[in-house]
Design a protein around this motif. Structure first.
Motif, PDB file in Angstrom:
ATOM      1  N   GLU A  87       0.864  -1.487  -0.081  1.00 28.81           N
ATOM      2  CA  GLU A  87      -0.018   0.000  -0.016  1.00 28.81           C
ATOM      3  C   GLU A  87       0.993   1.299   0.070  1.00 28.81           C
ATOM      4  O   GLU A  87       0.698   2.352  -0.874  1.00 28.81           O
ATOM      5  CB  GLU A  87      -1.059  -0.114   1.165  1.00 28.81           C
ATOM      6  N   ILE A  88       1.954   1.431   0.849  1.00 20.84           N
ATOM      7  CA  ILE A  88       2.768   2.258   0.989  1.00 20.84           C
ATOM      8  C   ILE A  88       3.532   2.680  -0.222  1.00 20.84           C
ATOM      9  O   ILE A  88       3.861   3.796  -0.768  1.00 20.84           O
ATOM     10  CB  ILE A  88       3.916   2.232   1.978  1.00 20.84           C
ATOM     11  N   LEU A  89       4.073   1.544  -1.000  1.00 17.40           N
ATOM     12  CA  LEU A  89       4.871   1.522  -2.083  1.00 17.40           C
ATOM     13  C   LEU A  89       3.932   2.236  -3.375  1.00 17.40           C
ATOM     14  O   LEU A  89       4.676   2.723  -4.142  1.00 17.40           O
ATOM     15  CB  LEU A  89       5.681   0.257  -2.337  1.00 17.40           C
ATOM     16  N   LEU A  90       2.736   1.516  -3.302  1.00 18.51           N
ATOM     17  CA  LEU A  90       2.104   1.934  -4.434  1.00 18.51           C
ATOM     18  C   LEU A  90       1.618   3.261  -4.410  1.00 18.51           C
ATOM     19  O   LEU A  90       1.555   4.191  -5.390  1.00 18.51           O
ATOM     20  CB  LEU A  90       0.737   1.184  -4.433  1.00 18.51           C
ATOM     21  N   LEU A  91       1.473   4.115  -3.173  1.00 17.39           N
ATOM     22  CA  LEU A  91       1.177   5.377  -2.688  1.00 17.39           C
ATOM     23  C   LEU A  91       2.385   6.154  -3.211  1.00 17.39           C
ATOM     24  O   LEU A  91       2.055   7.263  -3.824  1.00 17.39           O
ATOM     25  CB  LEU A  91       0.480   5.660  -1.342  1.00 17.39           C
ATOM     26  N   LEU A  92       3.347   5.654  -2.854  1.00 19.20           N
ATOM     27  CA  LEU A  92       4.617   6.665  -3.157  1.00 19.20           C
ATOM     28  C   LEU A  92       4.702   6.588  -4.822  1.00 19.20           C
ATOM     29  O   LEU A  92       5.082   7.636  -5.390  1.00 19.20           O
ATOM     30  CB  LEU A  92       5.952   5.952  -2.545  1.00 19.20           C
ATOM     31  N   LYS A  93       4.601   5.491  -5.354  1.00 20.96           N
ATOM     32  CA  LYS A  93       4.791   5.407  -6.651  1.00 20.96           C
ATOM     33  C   LYS A  93       3.634   6.086  -7.637  1.00 20.96           C
ATOM     34  O   LYS A  93       4.058   6.525  -8.763  1.00 20.96           O
ATOM     35  CB  LYS A  93       4.940   3.923  -7.475  1.00 20.96           C
ATOM     36  N   ASN A  94       2.313   6.219  -7.298  1.00 21.17           N
ATOM     37  CA  ASN A  94       1.261   6.626  -8.040  1.00 21.17           C
ATOM     38  C   ASN A  94       0.811   7.938  -7.658  1.00 21.17           C
ATOM     39  O   ASN A  94       0.044   8.480  -8.351  1.00 21.17           O
ATOM     40  CB  ASN A  94       0.147   5.520  -8.138  1.00 21.17           C
ATOM     41  N   LYS A  95       0.921   8.609  -6.265  1.00 23.98           N
ATOM     42  CA  LYS A  95       0.403   9.599  -6.008  1.00 23.98           C
ATOM     43  C   LYS A  95       1.259  10.434  -5.196  1.00 23.98           C
ATOM     44  O   LYS A  95       2.374  10.169  -4.616  1.00 23.98           O
ATOM     45  CB  LYS A  95      -0.704   9.275  -4.706  1.00 23.98           C
ATOM     46  N   PRO A  96       1.065  11.827  -5.492  1.00 24.82           N
ATOM     47  CA  PRO A  96       2.223  12.950  -4.715  1.00 24.82           C
ATOM     48  C   PRO A  96       1.922  12.630  -3.356  1.00 24.82           C
ATOM     49  O   PRO A  96       0.929  12.778  -2.749  1.00 24.82           O
ATOM     50  CB  PRO A  96       1.816  14.263  -5.197  1.00 24.82           C
ATOM     51  N   VAL A 163       8.736  29.517  -1.467  1.00 23.98           N
ATOM     52  CA  VAL A 163       9.216  28.169  -1.352  1.00 23.98           C
ATOM     53  C   VAL A 163       7.591  27.358  -0.982  1.00 23.98           C
ATOM     54  O   VAL A 163       7.659  26.262  -1.782  1.00 23.98           O
ATOM     55  CB  VAL A 163      10.075  27.800  -0.109  1.00 23.98           C
ATOM     56  N   GLY A 164       6.555  27.891  -0.443  1.00 25.85           N
ATOM     57  CA  GLY A 164       5.402  27.363  -0.252  1.00 25.85           C
ATOM     58  C   GLY A 164       4.671  27.104  -1.546  1.00 25.85           C
ATOM     59  O   GLY A 164       4.185  26.062  -1.839  1.00 25.85           O
ATOM     60  N   LEU A 165       4.591  28.128  -2.347  1.00 26.73           N
ATOM     61  CA  LEU A 165       4.275  28.129  -3.734  1.00 26.73           C
ATOM     62  C   LEU A 165       4.739  26.907  -4.802  1.00 26.73           C
ATOM     63  O   LEU A 165       4.094  26.174  -5.251  1.00 26.73           O
ATOM     64  CB  LEU A 165       4.159  29.360  -4.476  1.00 26.73           C
ATOM     65  N   GLN A 166       6.363  27.118  -4.339  1.00 25.20           N
ATOM     66  CA  GLN A 166       7.092  26.177  -5.391  1.00 25.20           C
ATOM     67  C   GLN A 166       6.592  24.671  -5.074  1.00 25.20           C
ATOM     68  O   GLN A 166       6.425  23.680  -5.710  1.00 25.20           O
ATOM     69  CB  GLN A 166       8.424  26.418  -5.376  1.00 25.20           C
ATOM     70  N   MET A 167       6.397  24.443  -3.678  1.00 27.60           N
ATOM     71  CA  MET A 167       6.083  23.163  -3.219  1.00 27.60           C
ATOM     72  C   MET A 167       4.797  22.547  -3.509  1.00 27.60           C
ATOM     73  O   MET A 167       4.670  21.533  -3.940  1.00 27.60           O
ATOM     74  CB  MET A 167       6.402  22.953  -1.788  1.00 27.60           C
ATOM     75  N   LEU A 168       3.695  23.378  -3.664  1.00 27.07           N
ATOM     76  CA  LEU A 168       2.499  23.378  -4.107  1.00 27.07           C
ATOM     77  C   LEU A 168       2.567  22.733  -5.476  1.00 27.07           C
ATOM     78  O   LEU A 168       1.677  21.893  -5.912  1.00 27.07           O
ATOM     79  CB  LEU A 168       1.470  24.306  -3.925  1.00 27.07           C
ATOM     80  N   ARG A 169       3.087  23.579  -6.423  1.00 26.20           N
ATOM     81  CA  ARG A 169       3.175  23.261  -7.792  1.00 26.20           C
ATOM     82  C   ARG A 169       3.892  21.797  -7.879  1.00 26.20           C
ATOM     83  O   ARG A 169       3.289  21.240  -8.815  1.00 26.20           O
ATOM     84  CB  ARG A 169       4.174  24.338  -8.222  1.00 26.20           C
ATOM     85  N   GLU A 170       4.751  21.344  -7.268  1.00 22.22           N
ATOM     86  CA  GLU A 170       5.665  20.140  -7.249  1.00 22.22           C
ATOM     87  C   GLU A 170       4.621  18.971  -6.959  1.00 22.22           C
ATOM     88  O   GLU A 170       4.213  18.034  -7.739  1.00 22.22           O
ATOM     89  CB  GLU A 170       6.628  20.266  -6.343  1.00 22.22           C
ATOM     90  N   LEU A 171       3.547  19.164  -5.997  1.00 21.10           N
ATOM     91  CA  LEU A 171       2.439  18.279  -5.690  1.00 21.10           C
ATOM     92  C   LEU A 171       1.813  18.075  -6.637  1.00 21.10           C
ATOM     93  O   LEU A 171       1.436  16.948  -7.123  1.00 21.10           O
ATOM     94  CB  LEU A 171       1.975  18.647  -4.120  1.00 21.10           C
ATOM     95  N   LYS A 172       1.178  19.223  -7.399  1.00 21.52           N
ATOM     96  CA  LYS A 172       0.301  19.416  -8.386  1.00 21.52           C
ATOM     97  C   LYS A 172       0.721  18.522  -9.502  1.00 21.52           C
ATOM     98  O   LYS A 172      -0.130  18.145 -10.397  1.00 21.52           O
ATOM     99  CB  LYS A 172      -0.529  20.612  -8.619  1.00 21.52           C
ATOM    100  N   ARG A 173       1.903  18.731  -9.639  1.00 17.37           N
ATOM    101  CA  ARG A 173       2.476  17.915 -10.773  1.00 17.37           C
ATOM    102  C   ARG A 173       2.766  16.528 -10.772  1.00 17.37           C
ATOM    103  O   ARG A 173       2.942  15.803 -11.825  1.00 17.37           O
ATOM    104  CB  ARG A 173       4.027  18.700 -11.243  1.00 17.37           C
ATOM    105  N   GLY A 174       2.263  15.955  -9.626  1.00 19.05           N
ATOM    106  CA  GLY A 174       2.501  14.818  -9.343  1.00 19.05           C
ATOM    107  C   GLY A 174       3.801  14.360  -8.403  1.00 19.05           C
ATOM    108  O   GLY A 174       4.051  13.046  -8.305  1.00 19.05           O
ATOM    109  N   ARG A 175       4.462  15.079  -8.211  1.00 15.81           N
ATOM    110  CA  ARG A 175       5.916  14.882  -7.775  1.00 15.81           C
ATOM    111  C   ARG A 175       5.776  14.991  -6.120  1.00 15.81           C
ATOM    112  O   ARG A 175       5.235  15.950  -5.603  1.00 15.81           O
ATOM    113  CB  ARG A 175       6.808  15.830  -8.170  1.00 15.81           C
ATOM    114  N   SER A 176       6.332  13.990  -5.322  1.00 21.18           N
ATOM    115  CA  SER A 176       6.327  13.984  -3.923  1.00 21.18           C
ATOM    116  C   SER A 176       7.263  14.996  -3.498  1.00 21.18           C
ATOM    117  O   SER A 176       8.157  15.340  -4.291  1.00 21.18           O
ATOM    118  CB  SER A 176       6.530  12.587  -3.543  1.00 21.18           C
TER     119      SER A 176
END
Length: 377
Positions: A87-96, A163-176
């Motif tokens: 479950e954790i590995l799938l979450l890391l691979k498929n979801k930000p 940095v806050g906006l930059q991190m939000l953008r990375e998450l929306k791009r699908g990157r953890s």
């Protein structure tokens, strides 16, 4: 000349460090060791003072080992995964996700694990780390088999204003994101006067902890996965994952951030208690300390009947020099006092064993005894 294997490099590093390390003759190391001793006295008072220096040495050794292991793919062969479920590995691979970690054990191996498993992520670190290690991190990523796509890894400077906006953008791009909960950069200056911090219970005291990680998870509606490393032996490095924490969007964001930050510190506390020499946070916890239990580390004991000999209460007080200036440290409150070189020499002798009390003037003895700096033995 043949290139050394990971284990050969590791064993050489340990042997060289052990042979060369000394604190008493080095002003900086001795001062830092006293601050670590103060932290241990406050947060883990059950540990005897006699163990503080060896714990400090372990901290510095593990820092060096972590640097060695971050760039050595072979070191992953000695890593044992804990609770890294499907479950954790799938979450890391498929979801930000926000991967929250601590400076424990071989903490840099988390990066190798994510790289090996082709998990896109951004590492959020302070400006000094970006300048010192940024290129090396990128080179490590590029050197691993199958990592030709440089877009799967990036470094974010935690000191940037946006940095806050930059991190939000990375998450929306699908990157953890990988963030250090116990880092002393990235949420403003490491200080007790900071809106980005909240008070949490930690071990025997409290600290002003970074709540921005949980705040960001709530804002982006992404889970937090806490991961930490610890070393059971040189041949057995643990990388432990805790169950995901999903944002409760029905809860007010700031409240969620505070409660989740406390929850994360509750997860890591048993590991730090069991392996105190593997947490770098002891080097700078004084910057965010909130001392609420003023018992063993702060209250004078003055135990024992009057005798002819006294010694320094090293659990509660420490002595060191900075640029030739002598200081007395009250560990319970992290208070510093400048003292004369004469008094420094006396207290140095008292810290090394029992000395006759007539080696100092009566007035000085009375003052030190009343303050609990020295005790009869």
């Amino acid at each position: 000349m043949c290139q050394l294997t990971y284990t050969e490099e590791r064993d050489r590093l340990i042997n060289d460090f052990t042979a060369a390390f000394t604190t008493k003759e080095d002003e900086y190391l001795n001062g830092q060791m006293n601050m670590v001793s103060a932290a241990l006295s406050n947060y883990l008072p059950a540990i005897d003072f006699e163990k503080h220096e060896s714990i400090y040495k372990d901290i510095l050794l593990h820092k060096k080992l972590s640097i060695l292991e971050q760039s050595n793919y072979e070191s992953l062969e000695y890593v044992d995964m804990e609770n890294c479920t499907d479950e954790i590995l799938l979450l890391l691979k498929n979801k930000p996700t926000i991967i929250c970690t601590f400076h424990t054990g071989s903490y840099r191996l988390l990066n190798l694990f994510l790289m090996k498993n082709k998990i896109p992520y951004s590492l959020v670190v302070g400006e000094d780390v970006v300048q010192r290690d940024g290129i090396q991190f990128q080179n490590i990523y590029n050197s691993l088999p199958g990592n030709a796509d440089e877009n799967n890894f990036s470094i974010i400077d935690a000191e940037k204003a946006n940095v806050g906006l930059q991190m939000l953008r990375e998450l929306k791009r699908g990157r953890s994101l990988v963030l250090y909960m116990d880092g002393n950069t990235g949420s403003g200056a490491a200080t007790t006067k900071n809106d980005n911090r909240c008070i949490v219970d930690f071990l025997h005291q409290q600290i002003y902890a970074r709540k921005g990680i949980a705040f960001l998870a709530h804002a982006a509606n992404v889970p937090i996965i806490t991961a930490t490393s610890y070393r059971k032996s040189n041949e057995n490095i643990k990388l432990k994952f805790f169950d995901p924490i999903f944002p409760d969007l029905s809860k007010e964001r700031n409240l969620f951030a505070q409660e989740t930050t406390q929850q994360i510190y509750d997860l890591i506390a048993p590991i730090i208690t069991a392996y105190p020499g593997q947490w770098e946070g002891w080097l700078y916890i004084h910057k965010v300390a909130n001392i609420i239990n003023m018992d063993k580390a702060s209250v004078g004991k003055n135990v024992g009947m009057p005798t002819e000999k006294v010694s320094l209460d090293s659990f509660r007080f420490g002595i060191f020099k900075i640029n030739g200036t002598s200081f007395l440290l009250r560990k319970g409150s992290y208070s510093f006092y400048t003292i004369t070189d004469h008094l420094y020499d006396i207290l140095t002798k008292c810290s090394m064993g029992a000395v006759k009390k007539d080696c100092m003037e009566d007035s000085l003895f009375n003052q030190l005894y009343e303050q609990g700096v020295i005790n009869y033995v």
